[in-house]
Structure formats: C-alpha cells, structure tokens
Design a protein around this motif. Structure first.
Motif, PDB file in Angstrom:
ATOM      1  N   ASN A 103       0.807  -1.232   0.000  1.00 30.11           N
ATOM      2  CA  ASN A 103       0.000   0.000   0.000  1.00 30.11           C
ATOM      3  C   ASN A 103       0.833   1.272   0.000  1.00 30.11           C
ATOM      4  O   ASN A 103       0.423   2.296   0.538  1.00 30.11           O
ATOM      5  N   LYS A 106       0.826   2.140  -5.881  1.00 26.61           N
ATOM      6  CA  LYS A 106      -0.463   1.673  -6.389  1.00 26.61           C
ATOM      7  C   LYS A 106      -0.270   1.091  -7.782  1.00 26.61           C
ATOM      8  O   LYS A 106       0.385   1.693  -8.628  1.00 26.61           O
ATOM      9  N   THR A 114      -6.289  -5.808  -8.229  1.00 26.28           N
ATOM     10  CA  THR A 114      -6.472  -4.707  -7.279  1.00 26.28           C
ATOM     11  C   THR A 114      -7.383  -3.616  -7.830  1.00 26.28           C
ATOM     12  O   THR A 114      -7.923  -2.829  -7.066  1.00 26.28           O
ATOM     13  N   GLN A 118     -10.997  -3.836  -4.734  1.00 30.62           N
ATOM     14  CA  GLN A 118     -10.317  -2.662  -4.189  1.00 30.62           C
ATOM     15  C   GLN A 118      -9.887  -2.806  -2.736  1.00 30.62           C
ATOM     16  O   GLN A 118      -9.087  -2.016  -2.258  1.00 30.62           O
ATOM     17  N   LEU A 120      -8.201  -5.342  -1.674  1.00 26.70           N
ATOM     18  CA  LEU A 120      -6.914  -6.040  -1.693  1.00 26.70           C
ATOM     19  C   LEU A 120      -5.764  -5.051  -1.512  1.00 26.70           C
ATOM     20  O   LEU A 120      -5.779  -3.961  -2.083  1.00 26.70           O
ATOM     21  N   HIS A 122      -2.215  -3.371  -2.173  1.00 24.65           N
ATOM     22  CA  HIS A 122      -1.298  -3.227  -3.310  1.00 24.65           C
ATOM     23  C   HIS A 122       0.072  -3.675  -2.808  1.00 24.65           C
ATOM     24  O   HIS A 122       0.691  -3.001  -1.992  1.00 24.65           O
ATOM     25  N   CYS A 136       4.309  -5.558  -9.329  1.00 24.73           N
ATOM     26  CA  CYS A 136       3.090  -5.934  -8.618  1.00 24.73           C
ATOM     27  C   CYS A 136       3.110  -7.446  -8.389  1.00 24.73           C
ATOM     28  O   CYS A 136       3.407  -8.217  -9.307  1.00 24.73           O
ATOM     29  N   TYR A 138       0.632  -9.339  -7.968  1.00 27.03           N
ATOM     30  CA  TYR A 138      -0.524  -9.982  -8.575  1.00 27.03           C
ATOM     31  C   TYR A 138      -0.395 -10.087 -10.095  1.00 27.03           C
ATOM     32  O   TYR A 138      -0.706 -11.104 -10.679  1.00 27.03           O
TER      33      TYR A 138
END
Length: 148
Positions: A103, A106, A114, A118, A120, A122, A136, A138
């Motif tokens: 977080n 972003k 993400t 929302q 989840l 970052h 990232c 993800y």
C-alpha cells in the motif's frame, strides 16, 4: 566559519528530522506519511543549499512519532532520519530499498485484480535493486522510481 547565507532553523528538543530529501520532494513525503493528520508541529524546509546534493528538502517533526521507513525508502533511498531526544541526535538511520512494500505504490494496470477487488492490498516486490524496479505481486506490472 559558518556561511552567512545559510538558512538556520531552530533545533528540536524531541522529534524526527527527515533530511537529504531530493529538492522538491518534501510534500510527497508529507502526503505519504499523512503528516497533516498528526497533532505535532511540522516544519518543511525546501531548497536548502547542500554541498552534497546542490539543493535538498528537510522535514522536522516535533515530538515522538513512529514513521514507516519503508515508505521513505521507496520514495527516496538517499533520505536520512535523525531521531532527536533532549536536543541530541540519539539515532541516525540511512534507508534501503525495502524488498516488499504494501500500500505504498499503487498498481496502475487496469486489468490487475487490485483494480477490481479494491480491498486487496497493493503489494510490490523489488525485482531489480540497481534500477529501482518493483513489480506488482498480482500482475507483474512494473513500477520504477528514477534516481534523482
């Protein structure tokens, strides 16, 4: 002999000094740390002459405060932190790029989970320290903060 053109700012009895911020970067750090929400005095000194950096910014925060050093390392790893107690520097910290951040950065990929989920966090992983590249966790979207 002291430079007569040097800006002199009063000392702190207790608090934190965030020093060696790249010139113009103090407000970004102020915002990331949410310093507007704390009930302490905060001084932002911009474009201070520096023999090492040319110009730099400084943030002084009065009173005890806990700081998320990971945030500062991602924004500018050249920053130093001075912890002040009884008008003395009791601790001096130099920052390193954190290996994982949550977080702080972003993800800008509109297809990343993400963007849809929302709640989840970052989460980014440092994949190339030399070039300051995070990805990232993800979707592998690249995030890069250029050296200043």
């Amino acid at each position: 002999m002291e430079d007569m053109n040097e800006l002199r700012i009063g000392g702190l009895k207790e608090g934190v000094v965030i020093d060696h911020i790249h010139a113009g970067g103090a407000m970004e750090i102020y915002n990331y740390l949410n310093l507007e929400k704390i009930d302490s005095s905060v001084a932002i000194i911009k474009n201070v002459r520096s023999s090492k950096m040319g110009k730099k910014d400084i943030i002084k925060i009065e009173g005890p405060i806990s700081i998320d050093y990971d945030v500062l390392g991602v924004l500018d790893e050249n920053i130093t932190i001075d912890v002040i107690k009884d008008n003395q520097i009791v601790e001096k910290k130099t920052l390193k790029l954190p290996s994982i951040v949550t977080n702080i950065i972003k993800c800008k990929n509109p297809r990343c989970i993400t963007s849809v989920e929302q709640e989840l966090p970052h989460r980014f992983k440092l994949t190339d320290k030399e070039n300051r590249v995070y990805r990232c966790m993800y979707c592998e979207q690249r995030w890069h903060r250029r050296n200043r």
